[in-house]
Design a protein around this motif. Structure first.
Motif, short mmCIF file in Angstrom:
data_model
loop_
_atom_site.label_atom_id
_atom_site.label_comp_id
_atom_site.label_asym_id
_atom_site.label_seq_id
_atom_site.Cartn_x
_atom_site.Cartn_y
_atom_site.Cartn_z
N ARG A 1 1.18 -1.10 -0.13
CA ARG A 1 -0.01 0.14 0.09
C ARG A 1 0.80 1.06 0.20
N MET A 2 2.53 1.30 0.40
CA MET A 2 3.30 1.64 0.55
C MET A 2 3.51 2.58 -0.73
N SER A 3 4.21 1.36 -1.52
CA SER A 3 4.71 0.79 -2.50
C SER A 3 3.84 1.48 -4.20
N ASN A 4 2.85 1.77 -3.70
CA ASN A 4 1.67 1.24 -4.73
C ASN A 4 1.37 1.97 -5.92
N LYS A 5 2.17 3.03 -5.42
CA LYS A 5 2.50 4.80 -5.89
C LYS A 5 3.82 5.37 -6.31
N GLY A 6 5.17 4.42 -6.66
CA GLY A 6 6.07 5.19 -6.56
C GLY A 6 7.18 4.13 -4.93
N PRO A 7 8.23 5.04 -4.75
CA PRO A 7 8.92 4.45 -4.10
C PRO A 7 8.70 5.61 -2.65
N TYR A 8 9.68 4.84 -1.35
CA TYR A 8 9.49 5.77 -0.55
C TYR A 8 10.33 5.24 0.86
N VAL A 9 9.82 6.48 1.30
CA VAL A 9 11.31 6.07 2.86
C VAL A 9 10.58 5.34 3.82
N ALA A 10 11.27 5.09 4.38
CA ALA A 10 11.06 4.27 5.82
C ALA A 10 11.87 5.23 7.39
N LEU A 11 11.03 5.75 7.96
CA LEU A 11 11.70 6.14 8.91
C LEU A 11 10.68 5.89 10.84
N HIS A 12 12.30 5.21 11.26
CA HIS A 12 12.19 4.54 12.64
C HIS A 12 12.36 6.45 13.21
N LEU A 13 11.09 6.24 13.98
CA LEU A 13 11.35 7.57 14.81
C LEU A 13 11.09 7.19 16.07
N ARG A 14 12.84 7.89 16.94
CA ARG A 14 12.64 7.35 18.56
C ARG A 14 11.79 8.50 19.49
N MET A 15 11.06 9.22 19.09
CA MET A 15 10.13 10.01 19.91
C MET A 15 9.40 9.82 21.33
#
Length: 543
Positions: free
Chosen positions: A306-320
Motif C-alpha cells: 500500500r505504500m509502494s503502489n504509487k512509487g518509491p517511499y521512505v521509512a523512518l524509525h522515529l524514536r520520540m
C-alpha cells in the motif's frame, strides 16, 4: 492527519490514468472489427484536414453542420458532439490516444522521480550474501545431522521488545552450537511494559527456523519426557563479551552434569568478535532462519504494498516516545512544559537514564547522543534531496506530544503514514495488545522501503541496517548527528549552504558497504561485510 485514512493520500486524475497500461489500451483498439475501421479513418482524416484548412473542405464542413442542425430541429434531437455520430469505438480511439499521451508523460515524470538522486541506491561494490563455511565446520555439521539422539539441551528465556529478543535468539543458537547441544525453542518472556504474552511461533516461522538450522543446531520444541522433571542448571550472570572459550569452560561441565542448561539475560553478552564460522552462523540465524510467521509476513507485505503502489517511499524509525527521552537524558524540545515533565520523571527514576548522566541535555545533543526530533528529521531529508511529494512511512510508538510533535515533518512532507493510517477498518483490532506483532509489521515495511533512516539507532534500526546490507546494500541513511547539529543550530546559515554541507557530511553514510572489522566490537548482524558477504567483482578480476 486528524482523520484516520485508509490506503494512501489523495485521488489525482493523472494517477488514475497512469494506472492504465499502454498495452491494455492498445489491445482495446486492436480488438475492434475491421469493417468499422474505415469510419474511424474518415473521422481521423477529417480532423487531420482541419489542421490544414482548405476553402473547399471548409465549405463542405459548414454545409454538413447546417444540414445536421436543421435535421436536429426537425426531429427534436439533442445535439450531440460530432464524434458521437460515429461508432463508440471511434470515440474510444481518440480518448485512448489522448490517454496514452498523458500516460507517457506521467511515466516519464515518475521515472525522473524514481531515478532522482535521493532515490538512487548505493553502489554495493560487488558484495553479495555469501556464507562459505570452513571444512571443519561442515564436518561438525554432518555429525550433528547424523546424531538423532541428543542428550544435552540448552533452554533460553529472552526478554525485552521484539527486536531485542531477536538478538538474544541469534546468540542462543550460537551458544548451543559452541556447546554441541540441542536448543529448545526459546521462551519469550512476557513483557511487563506492553503485557505481550506472545510465544515464539506467534511471531516467527518455527518450521523455517528448524529447517534452516537443521545442519547447524538441532532445534526441538520441548525437552524429551525423560528430562521434564530434571532441574536445569540455571545461569543468568553471563558476562559481557563472553568468548567461546569462556562458554565452554563455564557451561560444559554443568551441562554434562545436569543435561539441561537454562540461560537468562543473554542480551549483548556474547562477544561480537567470534571466529568466522560462528559469525556466519549469526547471519544465517538473523537473515534466513528468523522469518516472521506467515500471517505476520502476509499482513506486513500488504501494508508495504500500500505504500509502494504509487512509487518509491521512505521509512523512518522515529524514536520520540516518552521513555526514549527519559532514558537518553535529552529534551524533546516541544515546549518548556514537556521539558519539565521529562526532567521531573528523570529525577524520580534516575536508574532509567543510560550512561554519561553528568552531561547536560544540550551537551548530549551536541555529542550526537539524542534522537532527532521531527523538525530535524524534516530538515535532514530535505537537505538530502527528498522531494516534497515523497511518501513517508514512520515506524515506532506514539511520540511524546502525539501528532502535534510530528507537525514540522508533516508540514514539509504531507504524505506521512503509519500502519494505523494504512490499515483498513478492523484489520489491526485483533492485534491491539500484541506489541511484538506491531513491531514486526514496522520491521517488514521498513525493510522493504526504498530508503530507510532511524532517528536514533536502537535494536530495530541496527537490525534493519544489517538486513538491508545483506539484501544488497539498499539505501540506508545514517544521520551524522555529531557533525551536523552545529549547523542545525546556526539560524544565520543560508538554506542552500546548509543543504550543501549536510549532503557532503552524508556522502559516505547512505548504506554503502562498511567493514565490520574497521572498528572493534561491531555486530556482524549490523555490518555483515566481510564475514557474511563475498565480493564478486574481486573474485572475477582474480580469475
Amino acid at each position: 492527519m486528524g482523520k484516520k485514512q485508509s490506503y494512501i493520500g489523495i485521488a489525482v486524475p493523472s494517477e488514475i490514468i497512469n494506472s492504465l497500461s499502454s498495452s491494455s489500451l492498445q489491445s482495446l483498439v486492436e480488438s475492434k472489427k475491421p469493417k468499422k475501421q474505415s469510419q474511424c479513418s474518415t473521422l481521423s482524416l477529417s480532423i487531420r484536414l482541419m489542421k490544414n484548412p482548405n476553402p473547399f473542405l471548409w465549405f463542405i464542413i459548414l454545409f454538413l453542420v447546417a444540414f445536421l442542425g436543421m435535421t436536429q430541429l426537425y426531429f427534436n434531437l439533442s445535439l450531440q458532439p460530432l464524434t458521437q455520430l460515429f461508432p463508440d469505438h471511434c470515440n474510444q480511439l481518440l480518448l485512448n490516444n489522448n490517454n496514452n499521451i498523458i500516460n507517457n508523460n506521467n511515466i516519464i515524470n515518475n521515472t525522473k522521480q524514481v531515478n532522482g538522486s535521493f532515490w538512487k541506491q548505493p553502489d554495493s561494490n560487488g558484495y553479495r550474501a555469501c556464507l562459505e563455511l570452513s571444512s571443519e565446520y561442515r564436518k561438525t555439521s554432518r555429525e550433528i545431522a547424523r546424531d538423532k539422539e541428543r542428550s544435552k539441551y540448552v533452554m533460553v528465556v529472552v526478554s525485552g521488545g521484539m527486536n531485542q529478543q531477536r538478538n538474544q535468539i541469534v546468540d542462543a543458537v550460537v551458544i548451543a552450537r559452541i556447546l554441541g547441544a540441542a536448543l529448545v525453542v526459546p521462551v519469550l518472556q512476557v513483557n511487563i511494559i506492553w503485557g505481550d504474552d506472545s510465544e515464539f511461533s506467534d511471531i516467527f516461522d518455527l518450521e523455517n527456523f528448524k529447517r534452516v538450522l537443521a545442519d547447524d543446531v538441532k532445534i526441538v520444541s520441548s525437552l524429551p519426557s525423560t528430562l521434564l522433571r530434571t532441574r536445569p542448571a540455571e545461569e543468568n550472570q553471563t558476562p559481557f563479551e563472553a568468548t567461546p572459550q569462556w562458554i565452554r569452560q563455564h557451561y560444559l561441565g554443568r551441562l554434562r552434569k545436569h543435561n539441561v542448561l537454562l540461560l537468562r539475560g543473554l542480551d549483548s553478552r556474547l562477544s561480537k568478535d567470534l571466529p568466522s564460522d560462528l559469525q556466519k552462523l549469526r547471519c544465517k540465524v538473523a537473515f534466513q532462519a528468523l522469518k516472521f510467521a506467515p500471517h505476520i509476513l502476509q499482513f506486513g507485505t500488504k501494508i508495504a504494498e500500500r505504500m509502494s503502489n504509487k512509487g518509491p517511499y521512505v521509512a523512518l524509525h522515529l524514536r520520540m516516545e516518552k521513555d526514549v527521552w527519559i532514558r537518553t537524558g535529552c529534551s524533546p524540545g516541544l515546549s518548556p512544559e514537556y521539558d519539565d515533565m521529562i526532567n521531573k520523571e528523570r529525577l524520580q527514576r534516575p536508574k532509567l537514564l543510560t550512561a554519561k548522566s553528568n552531561m547536560t541535555s544540550h551537551d548530549r545533543k551536541l555529542a550526537g547522543l539524542c534522537p532527532l526530533n521531527a523538525l530535524e528529521v524534516a530538515r535532514l531529508l530535505k537537505a538530502l534531496g527528498a522531494p516534497k511529494s515523497a511518501r513517508i512511512y514512520w515506524a515506532g510508538g506514539q511520540p511524546l506530544g502525539g501528532k502535534d510533535a510530528l507537525l514540522p515533518l508533516i508540514t514539509e512532507f504531507p504524505y506521512l503514514y503509519n500502519k494505523e493510517d494504512l490499515a483498513l477498518p478492523g484489520e489491526l483490532k485483533p492485534f491491539a495488545n500484541r506489541a511484538s506483532f506491531m513491531a514486526a509489521i514496522d520491521y517488514i515495511v521498513c525493510e522493504k522501503s526504498d530508503v530507510f533512516m532511524a532517528s536514533h539507532g536502537g535494536n530495530m534500526g541496527h537490525a534493519i541496517q544489517g538486513h538491508r546490507a545483506y539484501a544488497g546494500h539498499k539505501k540506508h541513511i545514517t544521520p551524522n548527528k555529531r557533525h551536523m547539529l552545529p549547523y542545525f543550530l546556526n539560524s544565520t546559515l543560508p538554506e542552500i549552504e546548509f543543504n550543501k554541507i549536510v549532503k557532503e557530511l552524508h556522502r559516505d553514510s547512505l548504506g554503502q558497504p562498511e567493514f565490520r572489522t574497521s572498528k572493534p566490537g561491531r555486530d556482524v548482524t549490523k555490518y555483515p561485510v566481510p564475514e557474511c558477504m563475498c565480493n564478486t567483482v574481486d573474485r572475477e578480476s582474480s580469475v
